[in-house]
Design a protein around this motif. Structure first.
Motif, PDB file in Angstrom:
ATOM      1  N   VAL A 176      57.246  22.029  46.788  1.00  0.00           N
ATOM      2  CA  VAL A 176      56.348  22.541  48.377  1.00  0.00           C
ATOM      3  C   VAL A 176      56.633  22.287  49.423  1.00  0.00           C
ATOM      4  N   ARG A 177      57.755  21.020  49.688  1.00  0.00           N
ATOM      5  CA  ARG A 177      58.305  20.671  51.326  1.00  0.00           C
ATOM      6  C   ARG A 177      59.642  21.877  51.250  1.00  0.00           C
ATOM      7  N   GLN A 178      60.405  22.298  50.600  1.00  0.00           N
ATOM      8  CA  GLN A 178      61.117  23.366  50.533  1.00  0.00           C
ATOM      9  C   GLN A 178      60.501  25.059  50.871  1.00  0.00           C
ATOM     10  N   LEU A 179      59.684  25.087  51.019  1.00  0.00           N
ATOM     11  CA  LEU A 179      59.238  26.349  51.501  1.00  0.00           C
ATOM     12  C   LEU A 179      58.372  25.275  52.356  1.00  0.00           C
ATOM     13  N   GLU A 180      57.651  24.189  52.793  1.00  0.00           N
ATOM     14  CA  GLU A 180      57.198  23.977  54.208  1.00  0.00           C
ATOM     15  C   GLU A 180      57.975  24.222  54.870  1.00  0.00           C
ATOM     16  N   ASP A 181      59.571  23.366  54.996  1.00  0.00           N
ATOM     17  CA  ASP A 181      60.345  24.129  55.889  1.00  0.00           C
ATOM     18  C   ASP A 181      61.240  25.094  56.169  1.00  0.00           C
ATOM     19  N   ASP A 182      61.070  25.960  55.362  1.00  0.00           N
ATOM     20  CA  ASP A 182      61.405  27.125  55.793  1.00  0.00           C
ATOM     21  C   ASP A 182      60.363  27.849  56.098  1.00  0.00           C
ATOM     22  N   LEU A 183      58.433  27.791  56.357  1.00  0.00           N
ATOM     23  CA  LEU A 183      57.879  28.985  56.743  1.00  0.00           C
ATOM     24  C   LEU A 183      57.909  27.808  57.907  1.00  0.00           C
ATOM     25  N   GLY A 184      57.847  26.583  58.559  1.00  0.00           N
ATOM     26  CA  GLY A 184      58.245  25.601  59.609  1.00  0.00           C
ATOM     27  C   GLY A 184      56.488  25.141  59.503  1.00  0.00           C
ATOM     28  N   CYS A 185      55.739  25.492  59.222  1.00  0.00           N
ATOM     29  CA  CYS A 185      54.597  24.792  58.335  1.00  0.00           C
ATOM     30  C   CYS A 185      53.916  23.743  57.273  1.00  0.00           C
ATOM     31  N   ALA A 186      53.057  22.926  57.892  1.00  0.00           N
ATOM     32  CA  ALA A 186      52.293  22.120  56.834  1.00  0.00           C
ATOM     33  C   ALA A 186      51.682  22.849  55.624  1.00  0.00           C
ATOM     34  N   LEU A 187      51.718  23.103  54.457  1.00  0.00           N
ATOM     35  CA  LEU A 187      50.798  23.989  53.139  1.00  0.00           C
ATOM     36  C   LEU A 187      50.040  23.155  52.890  1.00  0.00           C
ATOM     37  N   PHE A 188      49.741  21.888  52.785  1.00  0.00           N
ATOM     38  CA  PHE A 188      48.759  20.650  51.947  1.00  0.00           C
ATOM     39  C   PHE A 188      48.672  19.800  53.077  1.00  0.00           C
ATOM     40  N   LEU A 189      47.289  19.917  52.829  1.00  0.00           N
ATOM     41  CA  LEU A 189      47.090  18.034  53.134  1.00  0.00           C
ATOM     42  C   LEU A 189      47.432  17.276  51.992  1.00  0.00           C
ATOM     43  N   ARG A 190      47.786  15.797  52.633  1.00  0.00           N
ATOM     44  CA  ARG A 190      48.015  15.048  51.233  1.00  0.00           C
ATOM     45  C   ARG A 190      47.359  13.648  51.515  1.00  0.00           C
ATOM     46  N   GLU A 191      46.621  13.353  50.555  1.00  0.00           N
ATOM     47  CA  GLU A 191      45.678  12.154  50.708  1.00  0.00           C
ATOM     48  C   GLU A 191      45.476  11.033  49.276  1.00  0.00           C
ATOM     49  N   GLY A 192      46.818  10.745  49.537  1.00  0.00           N
ATOM     50  CA  GLY A 192      47.294  10.145  48.077  1.00  0.00           C
ATOM     51  C   GLY A 192      47.455  10.804  46.764  1.00  0.00           C
ATOM     52  N   ARG A 193      46.224  10.578  46.333  1.00  0.00           N
ATOM     53  CA  ARG A 193      46.666  11.841  45.357  1.00  0.00           C
ATOM     54  C   ARG A 193      46.387  13.183  44.930  1.00  0.00           C
ATOM     55  N   THR A 194      45.346  13.361  45.909  1.00  0.00           N
ATOM     56  CA  THR A 194      44.788  14.742  46.466  1.00  0.00           C
ATOM     57  C   THR A 194      45.095  14.990  46.702  1.00  0.00           C
ATOM     58  N   VAL A 195      44.957  17.145  47.002  1.00  0.00           N
ATOM     59  CA  VAL A 195      46.139  17.461  47.823  1.00  0.00           C
ATOM     60  C   VAL A 195      44.649  18.294  47.993  1.00  0.00           C
ATOM     61  N   ALA A 196      44.791  19.009  49.953  1.00  0.00           N
ATOM     62  CA  ALA A 196      43.957  20.087  50.104  1.00  0.00           C
ATOM     63  C   ALA A 196      44.620  21.023  50.826  1.00  0.00           C
ATOM     64  N   LEU A 197      44.565  22.307  50.520  1.00  0.00           N
ATOM     65  CA  LEU A 197      45.345  23.849  51.360  1.00  0.00           C
ATOM     66  C   LEU A 197      44.926  23.413  53.273  1.00  0.00           C
ATOM     67  N   THR A 198      45.950  23.733  53.901  1.00  0.00           N
ATOM     68  CA  THR A 198      45.732  24.012  55.252  1.00  0.00           C
ATOM     69  C   THR A 198      45.562  25.465  55.651  1.00  0.00           C
ATOM     70  N   GLU A 199      45.202  25.904  56.653  1.00  0.00           N
ATOM     71  CA  GLU A 199      44.184  26.750  56.953  1.00  0.00           C
ATOM     72  C   GLU A 199      45.627  28.359  56.237  1.00  0.00           C
ATOM     73  N   GLU A 200      46.883  27.615  57.166  1.00  0.00           N
ATOM     74  CA  GLU A 200      47.975  28.118  56.705  1.00  0.00           C
ATOM     75  C   GLU A 200      48.876  28.250  55.007  1.00  0.00           C
ATOM     76  N   GLY A 201      48.013  26.953  54.597  1.00  0.00           N
ATOM     77  CA  GLY A 201      48.186  27.657  53.098  1.00  0.00           C
ATOM     78  C   GLY A 201      47.100  28.497  52.481  1.00  0.00           C
ATOM     79  N   ARG A 202      45.913  28.789  52.485  1.00  0.00           N
ATOM     80  CA  ARG A 202      45.586  29.542  52.149  1.00  0.00           C
ATOM     81  C   ARG A 202      45.571  31.064  52.426  1.00  0.00           C
ATOM     82  N   VAL A 203      45.829  30.744  53.766  1.00  0.00           N
ATOM     83  CA  VAL A 203      46.383  32.591  54.266  1.00  0.00           C
ATOM     84  C   VAL A 203      47.851  32.822  53.520  1.00  0.00           C
ATOM     85  N   PHE A 204      48.819  31.788  53.188  1.00  0.00           N
ATOM     86  CA  PHE A 204      50.307  32.093  52.301  1.00  0.00           C
ATOM     87  C   PHE A 204      50.037  32.112  51.162  1.00  0.00           C
ATOM     88  N   TYR A 205      48.317  31.828  50.194  1.00  0.00           N
ATOM     89  CA  TYR A 205      48.559  31.334  48.718  1.00  0.00           C
ATOM     90  C   TYR A 205      47.919  32.641  48.719  1.00  0.00           C
TER      91      TYR A 205
END
Length: 304
Positions: free
Chosen positions: A37-66
């Motif tokens: 996921v980090r490799q993909l985020e570096d490739d796209l130049g944006c965050a795809l997930f919001l990380r909060e401890g052990r839980t994750v949620a998609l960012t707006e960019e993540g929802r579009v790219f999914y």
């Protein structure tokens, strides 16, 4: 092009909203999913997930790219499946109506296998009206009464022909010369997927004002044919599916009129598979076999 492994890891994590569940599904470590996921985020130049401890949620960019990642992977899976099914060892998948399979095609398949023992095939049938299944079918034998889309090709086997058949016993109370109007008083059998057959035949016979008639409705020509053989009524057929019974006089044409129907019978396949060896072998053989039989067929098959 984003890395394929990173796309797989992202799609699973986004679908499950869990890096750990994605790791279990893909049989890799949790760290591997995080790295992908980090490799993909570096490739796209944006965050795809919001990380909060052990839980994750998609960012707006993540929802579009999914949505795009899921569609791309589904397309790849579909394409790979098609290639595997079309491989040199795969069966040739033939599909047709149950009447065609039972009354016309099945006796031919042994001759085709004798001519091409290297080709294995599977035959699937459907009872009612359908269209070509481009994903699960290699060739289909169908009745065509519509224009073909550009994705399909067809080779004509024989014209559609309408003709009534019945048991000789059902004509016992009629005069030796039966007219089309005489059929009004007999029990008629209609195929529900071909409701215009009787009307088209009566029109070809010169009967324009057909009175309101009651029909026994069945869902296949095969069932209509079996009922006609038992004397249950007069069936209207479309195609050479009663030649043996007509030759043996188990069935007769109460009126000696074979009319052209609105379409034709053909073998279909996808245009992009026109050069496929197995498809070409089957269609070439079938067209030649029909032409050879047509030269000495009965009147119902020839449409004369």
């Amino acid at each position: 092009m984003p890395p394929l492994n990173a796309l797989k890891g992202f799609e699973a994590a986004a679908r499950l909203l869990s890096f750990r569940k994605a790791a279990d599904e893909l049989n890799v470590t949790h760290v591997a999913i995080s790295h992908q996921v980090r490799q993909l985020e570096d490739d796209l130049g944006c965050a795809l997930f919001l990380r909060e401890g052990r839980t994750v949620a998609l960012t707006e960019e993540g929802r579009v790219f999914y949505d795009y990642a899921r569609q791309a992977l589904e397309t790849l899976v579909t394409g790979a499946g098609i290639i595997r099914r079309h491989g040199p060892d795969a069966d040739l998948r033939i599909e047709t109506y149950i009447t065609v399979a039972i009354r016309w095609l099945s006796p031919r398949l042994s001759r085709f296998h004798a001519a091409h023992p290297e080709i294995n095939f599977s035959l699937n049938t459907r009872r009612t009206e359908w269209w070509f299944d481009e994903t699960n079918t290699d060739v289909a034998i169908m009745y065509l009464d519509r224009d073909l889309p550009g994705s399909l090709r067809a080779r004509t086997l024989f014209e559609g022909t309408l003709y009534p058949v019945c048991s000789p016993s059902i004509l016992g109370d009629l005069s030796p010369v039966v007219t089309p109007a005489d059929l009004f008083g007999l029990p008629l059998i209609e195929v529900s997927s071909a409701p215009n057959d009787w009307r088209d035949w009566f029109r070809a016979a010169g009967v324009e004002n057909v009175p309101a008639l009651r029909y026994t409705k069945v869902d296949t020509y095969a069932l209509a044919l079996e009922m006609a053989i038992t004397g249950a009524g007069v069936a209207m057929l479309n195609g050479p599916f009663a030649e043996e019974e007509l030759r043996r006089r188990e069935l007769v044409l109460p009126v000696d009129l074979v009319a052209r129907s609105r379409g034709e019978w053909a073998v279909l396949y996808r245009a992009d598979r026109e050069r496929d060896r197995k498809i070409r072998a089957f269609t070439d053989w079938l067209v030649a076999d029909v032409a050879n039989e047509h030269s000495h067929a009965g009147p119902a098959a020839r449409g004369t």
